[in-house]
Enzyme design. Structure first.
Site, PDB file in Angstrom:
ATOM      1  N   TRP A 195       0.833  -1.212   0.000  1.00 27.43           N
ATOM      2  CA  TRP A 195       0.000   0.000   0.000  1.00 27.43           C
ATOM      3  C   TRP A 195       0.866   1.259   0.000  1.00 27.43           C
ATOM      4  CZ3 TRP A 195      -0.146  -3.983   3.467  1.00 27.43           C
ATOM      5  CH2 TRP A 195       0.497  -3.805   4.696  1.00 27.43           C
TER       6      TRP A 195
ATOM      7  N   GLU B 256      -5.489  -0.503   6.482  1.00 30.47           N
ATOM      8  CA  GLU B 256      -5.701  -0.056   7.850  1.00 30.47           C
ATOM      9  C   GLU B 256      -6.680  -0.969   8.590  1.00 30.47           C
ATOM     10  OE1 GLU B 256      -4.175   2.111   9.696  1.00 30.47           O
ATOM     11  OE2 GLU B 256      -2.838   2.636   8.068  1.00 30.47           O
TER      12      GLU B 256
ATOM     13  N   THR C 240      -3.777  -7.399  13.842  1.00 35.95           N
ATOM     14  CA  THR C 240      -3.082  -8.382  13.010  1.00 35.95           C
ATOM     15  C   THR C 240      -1.681  -7.874  12.673  1.00 35.95           C
ATOM     16  OG1 THR C 240      -5.182  -9.071  12.009  1.00 35.95           O
ATOM     17  CG2 THR C 240      -3.168  -9.700  10.854  1.00 35.95           C
TER      18      THR C 240
ATOM     19  N   LEU D 156      -7.955 -14.451   9.044  1.00 31.88           N
ATOM     20  CA  LEU D 156      -7.479 -13.215   9.655  1.00 31.88           C
ATOM     21  C   LEU D 156      -8.129 -12.946  11.008  1.00 31.88           C
ATOM     22  CD1 LEU D 156      -7.142 -10.599   6.759  1.00 31.88           C
ATOM     23  CD2 LEU D 156      -5.353 -11.382   8.312  1.00 31.88           C
ATOM     24  N   GLY D 157      -9.280 -13.578  11.257  1.00 35.19           N
ATOM     25  CA  GLY D 157      -9.949 -13.374  12.535  1.00 35.19           C
ATOM     26  C   GLY D 157     -10.619 -12.013  12.642  1.00 35.19           C
ATOM     27  N   TYR D 158     -11.291 -11.795  13.769  1.00 35.04           N
ATOM     28  CA  TYR D 158     -12.009 -10.534  14.004  1.00 35.04           C
ATOM     29  C   TYR D 158     -12.814 -10.166  12.751  1.00 35.04           C
ATOM     30  CZ  TYR D 158      -8.834 -10.173  17.982  1.00 35.04           C
ATOM     31  OH  TYR D 158      -8.129 -10.425  19.136  1.00 35.04           O
TER      32      TYR D 158
ATOM     33  N   TYR E 161      -8.544   6.474  15.365  1.00 36.41           N
ATOM     34  CA  TYR E 161      -7.219   6.109  14.856  1.00 36.41           C
ATOM     35  C   TYR E 161      -7.265   5.852  13.352  1.00 36.41           C
ATOM     36  CZ  TYR E 161      -3.549   2.977  13.353  1.00 36.41           C
ATOM     37  OH  TYR E 161      -2.558   2.393  12.620  1.00 36.41           O
TER      38      TYR E 161
ATOM     39  N   ASP F  40      -1.359   5.104  17.838  1.00 33.23           N
ATOM     40  CA  ASP F  40      -1.616   3.701  18.138  1.00 33.23           C
ATOM     41  C   ASP F  40      -0.626   3.245  19.199  1.00 33.23           C
ATOM     42  OD1 ASP F  40       0.793   3.533  16.798  1.00 33.23           O
ATOM     43  OD2 ASP F  40       0.148   1.954  15.419  1.00 33.23           O
TER      44      ASP F  40
ATOM     45  N   CYS G  85      17.969   0.847  20.664  1.00 34.50           N
ATOM     46  CA  CYS G  85      18.272   2.258  20.936  1.00 34.50           C
ATOM     47  C   CYS G  85      19.534   2.737  20.221  1.00 34.50           C
ATOM     48  CB  CYS G  85      18.410   2.483  22.439  1.00 34.50           C
ATOM     49  SG  CYS G  85      16.893   2.146  23.374  1.00 34.50           S
TER      50      CYS G  85
ATOM     51  N   CYS H  86      18.607   4.026  16.833  1.00 35.29           N
ATOM     52  CA  CYS H  86      17.392   4.836  16.753  1.00 35.29           C
ATOM     53  C   CYS H  86      17.702   6.220  16.178  1.00 35.29           C
ATOM     54  CB  CYS H  86      16.760   4.977  18.143  1.00 35.29           C
ATOM     55  SG  CYS H  86      15.264   5.998  18.136  1.00 35.29           S
TER      56      CYS H  86
END
Length: 360
Positions: A46, A59, A65, A102-104, A140, A158, A220, A223
């Site tokens: 995407w 999204e 997931t 994928l569930g949900y 979100y 998020d 770190c 980062c």
């Protein structure tokens, strides 16, 4: 992209509340983050082929997931439903079938409803508030879609972003849950947002949290915004402090009934709030019998949020008397044509080769 006066006004009035961590220089932070993202972002489909519809699908798929898990589903989805129109015209069974595993599944149904609503709208949504009026879109997701696909200056917050901000500030407050943490850190996310490139900034923050500022063992030393982080030398892995629900263990018994190249399955009623219309291995109560004694032929454990579910599968026979309307004999060769919940399909595929048919 949307470019209108409303966006210009919004950019000029973006909140400029001070960060609780005064050491963070907004411009320096934005530049360091942007430079890192430009050269280190993952080549996700995407992003490499950006379109509004692809952003919306990605999204909703990404909710609950992992990206690695959803990638093959995203590719198959785009072949079958390449745009809002094709998804809107598709039957629900086809939509759920392409979501299988994928569930949900409420996400799939909401995405289907969203496509139908979007196609019917004369004026398309372009702000977070307008996106939230569509099915399955919360704050979100609305901020993500409008900023990434339409350049609207809305901060996305998020779990990844909360983690980064908590560590930047060395904020050791304990939050009662994710929602409270998101609410608390949203003003700071808005302050740090680059209003000229909000989509890239939001994706960079999420990418940083997913690949560098990880929940455990943050990297770190590499980062890009280390100089702005107040917790780097103070055990950042402890942050954010969010109170988690206690783990709840649930035990479920299932039945394995195979006869004459058919398997007996329970279809969840269409009125159910979860997994409506999908098939699964039946429970003893579905047949009105007691749980069989003896050792189960399989035991599987899975986790959903704070619930640990232990399911035992028992080999069983049936006298083939009249079954309830929710029980169906499905030919084994037709299993690919029905929608099974992901775990149940895996269990059936594992057990079919291992166990001889039970005779009625």
């Amino acid at each position: 992209m949307i470019a209108n006066e409303k966006l210009k006004v919004r950019r000029n009035t973006l909140p400029s509340r001070p960060m609780s961590a005064p050491s963070v220089n907004r411009q320096q932070f934005q530049k360091a983050l942007a430079d890192w993202y430009d050269t280190n972002q993952r080549a996700l489909p995407w992003r490499t082929q950006p379109r509004l519809y692809r952003t919306v699908v990605s999204e909703l798929m990404a909710q609950q997931t992992r990206i690695a898990t959803m990638l093959p589903y995203f590719e198959r989805w785009m072949i079958r439903f390449p745009d809002f129109e094709s998804l809107a015209q598709a039957p629900e069974d086809a939509v759920l079938k392409h979501w299988e595993g994928l569930g949900y599944y409420s996400r799939a149904r909401n995405l289907h409803k969203l496509a139908r609503s979007y196609v019917a709208l004369e004026t398309k949504p372009g702000t977070p508030e307008e996106w939230q009026a569509l099915p399955g879109i919360g704050p979100y997701t609305a901020a993500a879609i409008s900023s990434i696909a339409q350049n609207y200056p809305a901060a996305v917050v998020d779990g990844n972003v909360v983690r980064i901000l908590a560590r930047l500030e060395d904020n050791r407050r304990e939050f009662s849950g994710n929602a409270e943490a998101v609410k608390a850190f949203t003003p700071n996310a808005e302050t740090l947002l680059n209003p000229e490139k909000p989509g890239d900034h939001n994706q960079a923050m999420m990418e940083l949290g997913a690949t560098i500022c990880t929940k455990h063992n943050p990297l770190c030393t590499v980062c890009p915004v280390l100089q702005h982080c107040r917790s780097a030398a103070n055990d950042p892995a402890e942050l954010p402090k969010i109170r988690r629900k206690a783990t709840e263990t649930v035990e479920i018994d299932r039945l394995w009934i195979v006869c004459s190249e058919k398997i007996l399955l329970h279809r969840i009623p269409l009125t159910a709030t979860q997994l409506a219309g999908q098939y699964e291995l039946p429970r003893p109560a579905d047949l009105g019998i007691q749980t069989p004694t003896g050792k189960p032929i399989a035991q599987r454990t899975r986790a959903i949020t704070h619930r640990r579910i232990r399911e035992k599968i028992h080999a069983c026979k049936t006298d083939n008397k009249k079954l309830s309307d929710t029980l169906h004999w499905i030919e084994i060769k037709e299993l690919d044509a029905i929608t099974l919940s992901g775990p149940h399909r895996r269990w059936i595929e594992e057990l079919l080769p291992k166990h001889a048919q039970a005779k009625v």
